[in-house]
Write an enzyme that holds these catalytic residues in place. Structure first.
Site, PDB file in Angstrom:
ATOM      1  N   GLU A  86     -11.381  40.709 -15.220  1.00  0.00           N
ATOM      2  CA  GLU A  86     -12.370  39.706 -14.300  1.00  0.00           C
ATOM      3  C   GLU A  86     -12.360  39.827 -12.917  1.00  0.00           C
ATOM      4  O   GLU A  86     -12.712  39.120 -12.305  1.00  0.00           O
ATOM      5  CB  GLU A  86     -12.490  38.436 -14.969  1.00  0.00           C
ATOM      6  N   CYS A 120     -11.174  35.701 -19.402  1.00  0.00           N
ATOM      7  CA  CYS A 120      -9.598  36.147 -20.027  1.00  0.00           C
ATOM      8  C   CYS A 120      -9.978  36.672 -21.110  1.00  0.00           C
ATOM      9  O   CYS A 120      -8.871  37.349 -21.603  1.00  0.00           O
ATOM     10  CB  CYS A 120      -8.724  34.957 -20.149  1.00  0.00           C
ATOM     11  N   SER A 212     -12.744  22.909 -19.135  1.00  0.00           N
ATOM     12  CA  SER A 212     -12.118  24.112 -19.518  1.00  0.00           C
ATOM     13  C   SER A 212     -10.911  24.091 -20.540  1.00  0.00           C
ATOM     14  O   SER A 212     -10.900  24.702 -21.486  1.00  0.00           O
ATOM     15  CB  SER A 212     -11.578  24.876 -18.322  1.00  0.00           C
ATOM     16  N   HIS A 250      -3.406  32.825 -25.611  1.00  0.00           N
ATOM     17  CA  HIS A 250      -3.877  33.160 -24.362  1.00  0.00           C
ATOM     18  C   HIS A 250      -3.204  31.753 -23.411  1.00  0.00           C
ATOM     19  O   HIS A 250      -3.035  30.881 -23.759  1.00  0.00           O
ATOM     20  CB  HIS A 250      -5.536  32.982 -23.927  1.00  0.00           C
ATOM     21  N   LYS A 259       0.655  22.342 -26.966  1.00  0.00           N
ATOM     22  CA  LYS A 259      -0.276  21.472 -27.394  1.00  0.00           C
ATOM     23  C   LYS A 259      -1.245  22.265 -28.244  1.00  0.00           C
ATOM     24  O   LYS A 259      -1.583  21.767 -29.161  1.00  0.00           O
ATOM     25  CB  LYS A 259      -1.175  20.968 -26.167  1.00  0.00           C
ATOM     26  N   ASN A 329      -0.473  32.598 -15.264  1.00  0.00           N
ATOM     27  CA  ASN A 329      -1.836  33.123 -15.915  1.00  0.00           C
ATOM     28  C   ASN A 329      -2.254  34.683 -15.741  1.00  0.00           C
ATOM     29  O   ASN A 329      -2.283  34.840 -14.313  1.00  0.00           O
ATOM     30  CB  ASN A 329      -3.041  32.068 -15.704  1.00  0.00           C
ATOM     31  N   SER A 363     -13.112  31.954 -20.589  1.00  0.00           N
ATOM     32  CA  SER A 363     -14.129  30.662 -20.321  1.00  0.00           C
ATOM     33  C   SER A 363     -15.564  31.564 -20.319  1.00  0.00           C
ATOM     34  O   SER A 363     -15.777  32.595 -20.251  1.00  0.00           O
ATOM     35  CB  SER A 363     -13.803  30.228 -18.984  1.00  0.00           C
TER      36      SER A 363
HETATM   37  N1  ACO Z   1       6.573  15.096 -14.490  1.00  0.00           N
HETATM   38  C1  ACO Z   1       6.175  15.689 -15.614  1.00  0.00           C
HETATM   39  N2  ACO Z   1       4.886  15.815 -15.839  1.00  0.00           N
HETATM   40  C2  ACO Z   1       3.810  15.432 -14.772  1.00  0.00           C
HETATM   41  C3  ACO Z   1       4.198  15.043 -13.734  1.00  0.00           C
HETATM   42  C4  ACO Z   1       5.498  14.958 -13.417  1.00  0.00           C
HETATM   43  N3  ACO Z   1       5.998  14.321 -12.154  1.00  0.00           N
HETATM   44  N4  ACO Z   1       3.004  14.837 -13.013  1.00  0.00           N
HETATM   45  C5  ACO Z   1       1.990  15.173 -13.694  1.00  0.00           C
HETATM   46  N5  ACO Z   1       2.447  15.443 -15.027  1.00  0.00           N
HETATM   47  C6  ACO Z   1       1.812  15.860 -16.050  1.00  0.00           C
HETATM   48  C7  ACO Z   1       0.466  15.229 -16.267  1.00  0.00           C
HETATM   49  O1  ACO Z   1       0.631  14.006 -17.131  1.00  0.00           O
HETATM   50  C8  ACO Z   1      -0.530  16.173 -17.004  1.00  0.00           C
HETATM   51  O2  ACO Z   1       0.143  16.055 -18.371  1.00  0.00           O
HETATM   52  P1  ACO Z   1      -0.784  16.211 -19.696  1.00  0.00           P
HETATM   53  O3  ACO Z   1      -1.785  17.457 -19.568  1.00  0.00           O
HETATM   54  O4  ACO Z   1       0.014  16.405 -20.797  1.00  0.00           O
HETATM   55  O5  ACO Z   1      -1.645  14.799 -19.721  1.00  0.00           O
HETATM   56  C9  ACO Z   1       0.118  17.380 -16.512  1.00  0.00           C
HETATM   57  O6  ACO Z   1       1.160  17.370 -15.719  1.00  0.00           O
HETATM   58  C10 ACO Z   1      -1.226  17.970 -15.646  1.00  0.00           C
HETATM   59  O7  ACO Z   1      -1.264  16.950 -14.561  1.00  0.00           O
HETATM   60  P2  ACO Z   1      -2.783  16.291 -14.331  1.00  0.00           P
HETATM   61  O8  ACO Z   1      -2.595  15.420 -13.190  1.00  0.00           O
HETATM   62  O9  ACO Z   1      -3.339  15.841 -15.546  1.00  0.00           O
HETATM   63  O10 ACO Z   1      -3.686  17.747 -14.047  1.00  0.00           O
HETATM   64  P3  ACO Z   1      -3.926  18.562 -12.727  1.00  0.00           P
HETATM   65  O11 ACO Z   1      -4.803  17.915 -11.913  1.00  0.00           O
HETATM   66  O12 ACO Z   1      -2.692  19.026 -12.199  1.00  0.00           O
HETATM   67  O13 ACO Z   1      -4.611  19.757 -13.384  1.00  0.00           O
HETATM   68  C11 ACO Z   1      -5.043  21.727 -14.619  1.00  0.00           C
HETATM   69  C12 ACO Z   1      -4.060  20.508 -14.144  1.00  0.00           C
HETATM   70  C13 ACO Z   1      -5.970  21.182 -14.928  1.00  0.00           C
HETATM   71  C14 ACO Z   1      -4.240  22.525 -15.472  1.00  0.00           C
HETATM   72  C15 ACO Z   1      -5.454  22.689 -13.363  1.00  0.00           C
HETATM   73  O14 ACO Z   1      -4.110  23.257 -13.123  1.00  0.00           O
HETATM   74  C16 ACO Z   1      -6.473  23.498 -13.576  1.00  0.00           C
HETATM   75  O15 ACO Z   1      -7.743  23.363 -13.092  1.00  0.00           O
HETATM   76  N6  ACO Z   1      -6.050  24.766 -13.836  1.00  0.00           N
HETATM   77  C17 ACO Z   1      -7.154  25.822 -14.177  1.00  0.00           C
HETATM   78  C18 ACO Z   1      -7.857  25.712 -15.294  1.00  0.00           C
HETATM   79  C19 ACO Z   1      -7.401  26.136 -16.465  1.00  0.00           C
HETATM   80  O16 ACO Z   1      -6.020  26.640 -16.564  1.00  0.00           O
HETATM   81  N7  ACO Z   1      -7.869  25.876 -17.932  1.00  0.00           N
HETATM   82  C20 ACO Z   1      -7.481  26.155 -19.123  1.00  0.00           C
HETATM   83  C21 ACO Z   1      -8.143  26.975 -19.968  1.00  0.00           C
HETATM   84  S1  ACO Z   1      -9.265  28.164 -18.870  1.00  0.00           S
HETATM   85  C22 ACO Z   1      -8.405  29.465 -18.311  1.00  0.00           C
HETATM   86  O17 ACO Z   1      -7.538  30.184 -18.875  1.00  0.00           O
HETATM   87  C23 ACO Z   1      -8.441  29.428 -16.841  1.00  0.00           C
END
Ligand code: ACO
Length: 464
Positions: A86, A120, A212, A250, A259, A329, A363
């Site tokens: 991609e 992906c 996502s 993936h 999870k 990734n 996606s």
């Molecule tokens: N210590 C331990 N854990 C922590 C801490 C800390 N200090 N701070 C935050 N966390 C945890 C949160 O509780 C959360 O856990 P949970 O997911 O079990 O609820 C996790 O860390 C992530 O933190 P968030 O604040 O919820 O999320 P964030 O705003 O950082 O975004 C995300 C994370 C959504 C994965 C972002 O990085 C993203 O958008 N990535 C790209 C999209 C993606 O990969 N999607 C997946 C499928 S599509 C694909 O493959 C591209």
């Protein structure tokens, strides 16, 4: 052609990762987020980085050349070459056509296949095409070569630590040591805007983060349930996680995969008979009345499923996360980096006979759950041994990478962003840290034509 070829699968596999990385703990400090957010919250240790010296063409040239060289495969032995990616740098000219410059000097141009794109999932689609070709009337008795590769970069913000880069090449043919289960695939596809790249002038995707994750988990539910139903007919037995020795996913980030395995355990509970629900899944009994579709972000359900699947995760999935945790990734190549990690985690004798479940997600969305069996046929043991010993360099590459400071990573990202689609362009990134055999961009001329060179491959004693 004569009869339908038997045991179509993977004969050799090769992984290319960037030689530079940034440490996720250092990135947490630099980004000013709470300690543990990237390392514990996302489950990531490091992220592979490409400077302006590498692009999708160079990654693919490296992985294809290295695979053929290492396995002593002649260019004329390839009859189909498929690329899943991609990472688009040209709206017309395929990466496959660029790879032909490896084959042309050997007088080889009779090669089917072209690029496939859907986030992906492109690598899996390319793999499915290659398998179909070997099993079709168009097959000419040669190998198919599948390349899955991407450079995953995100704009500044929460998604940036989930970047990475990598390439995997797989040699596909009959009588393979890793055999795809024939006639058994579950597919789930829908129209969703969860992650997409509408701005063709930018490398960065538009991401609806929460959507996502929801789409990934719901596709996983759908594919797994459909696979279990189909497989139960093929094998004449109830299918659940106990059917697999390893389950690969993936991997956008490792925590999501932990999870996801928990989610499959929850599916097993959900699909179990009332009697089994009590006997086998006692610790989930409070979840008897849940509606799966309403639980993607239900923390209580997630916690119960995670707690009761810890051992399943450490035996069936954790070994496949080495590359993903260290490189990040790799989009289309992520799932196949998982396969590489699994193959180097155990002795060939321990892997022989294992059944492996694979979940591919792209996606937009396209997804599939399918499976393969690692052959236990004594006649194929040396082929399995050879396939796995071809991966000896993976651990060495991981440990020989050069760590760069987060400030330098940011600088590289700015350079990539500014130079994206520039012509003419002379890359400024150093080639010093590149592994032997790595292709790199030398320049882009005023007509946007890209030129490459290769770092001497000391291992094989020659350059280019
Ligand atoms: N210590 C331990 N854990 C922590 C801490 C800390 N200090 N701070 C935050 N966390 C945890 C949160 O509780 C959360 O856990 P949970 O997911 O079990 O609820 C996790 O860390 C992530 O933190 P968030 O604040 O919820 O999320 P964030 O705003 O950082 O975004 C995300 C994370 C959504 C994965 C972002 O990085 C993203 O958008 N990535 C790209 C999209 C993606 O990969 N999607 C997946 C499928 S599509 C694909 O493959 C591209």
């Amino acid at each position: 052609m004569g009869s339908w070829p038997d045991d179509v699968g993977i004969i050799a596999i090769e992984l290319t990762i960037p030689s530079l990385y940034v440490d996720q703990e250092e990135l947490e400090k630099y980004d000013g987020v709470s300690s543990g957010k990237y390392t514990v919250g996302l489950g990531q240790k490091a992220m592979g980085i490409c400077t302006d010296r590498e692009d999708i063409n160079s990654l693919c040239l490296t992985v294809v050349h290295n695979l053929l060289e290492k396995n002593h495969i002649d260019y004329s032995e390839i009859g189909r070459l498929e690329v899943g990616t991609e990472t688009i740098i040209d709206k017309s000219k395929s990466v496959k056509s660029v790879l032909m410059q490896l084959f042309e000097p050997h007088g080889v141009t009779d090669i089917e296949g072209i690029d496939t794109t859907n986030a992906c999932f492109g690598g899996t689609a390319a793999l499915f095409n290659a398998i179909s070709w070997v099993e079709s009337s168009a097959w000419n008795g040669k190998y198919a070569l599948v390349v899955a590769a991407d450079i995953a970069v995100y704009a500044k913000g929460a998604a940036r630590p989930t970047g990475g880069a990598g390439a995997v090449a797989m040699l596909i043919g009959p009588n393979a040591p890793l055999v795809f289960d024939r006639g058994l695939r579950a597919v789930h596809m829908r129209h969703v805007y969860d992650f997409y790249k509408p701005d063709l002038s930018s490398e960065y995707p538009a991401v609806d983060s929460k959507l996502s994750i929801q789409c990934y988990l719901s596709a996983l539910d759908k594919c797994y349930q459909s696979y279990c139903e189909k497989a139960s007919k093929v094998f004449g037995q109830k299918i659940d996680l106990s059917f697999f020795d390893a389950i690969l996913f993936h991997t956008p980030y490792c925590k999501l995969v932990q999870k996801s395995l928990a989610r499959l355990h929850l599916n097993d509970f959900y699909l179990a008979t009332p009697e089994h629900k009590v006997k086998k899944y006692a610790e989930l009994k409070n979840l008897e009345n849940i509606v799966l579709e309403e639980t993607y972000f239900d923390k209580e359900v997630e916690k119960a499923a995670l707690n009761s699947s810890t051992e399943l995760f450490s035996t069936k999935t954790s070994p496949s996360l080495l590359v993903a945790s260290q490189v990040g990734n790799m989009y289309t190549s992520s799932l196949y980096g998982g396969l590489v990690s699994l193959l180097i985690s155990k002795k060939p004798s321990e892997l022989a006979g294992n059944r492996v479940g694979l979940f591919s997600y792209g996606s937009g969305l396209a997804s599939s759950f399918y499976s393969l069996k690692i052959s236990e046929d004594a006649n194929k043991f040396s082929a399995l041994h050879k396939l796995i010993s071809g991966l000896n360099s993976v651990s060495t590459s991981l440990s020989h990478r050069r760590k760069i400071e987060p400030e330098v990573f940011e600088k590289f990202m700015d350079i990539r962003q500014k130079s994206n689609h520039s012509a003419p362009y002379e890359p400024i990134g150093s080639i010093e840290s590149f592994f032997p055999g790595t292709y790199y961009l030398t320049n882009i001329d005023e007509k946007y034509r890209r030129f490459y060179d290769r770092v001497s491959n000391a291992m094989n004693g020659h350059a280019h």
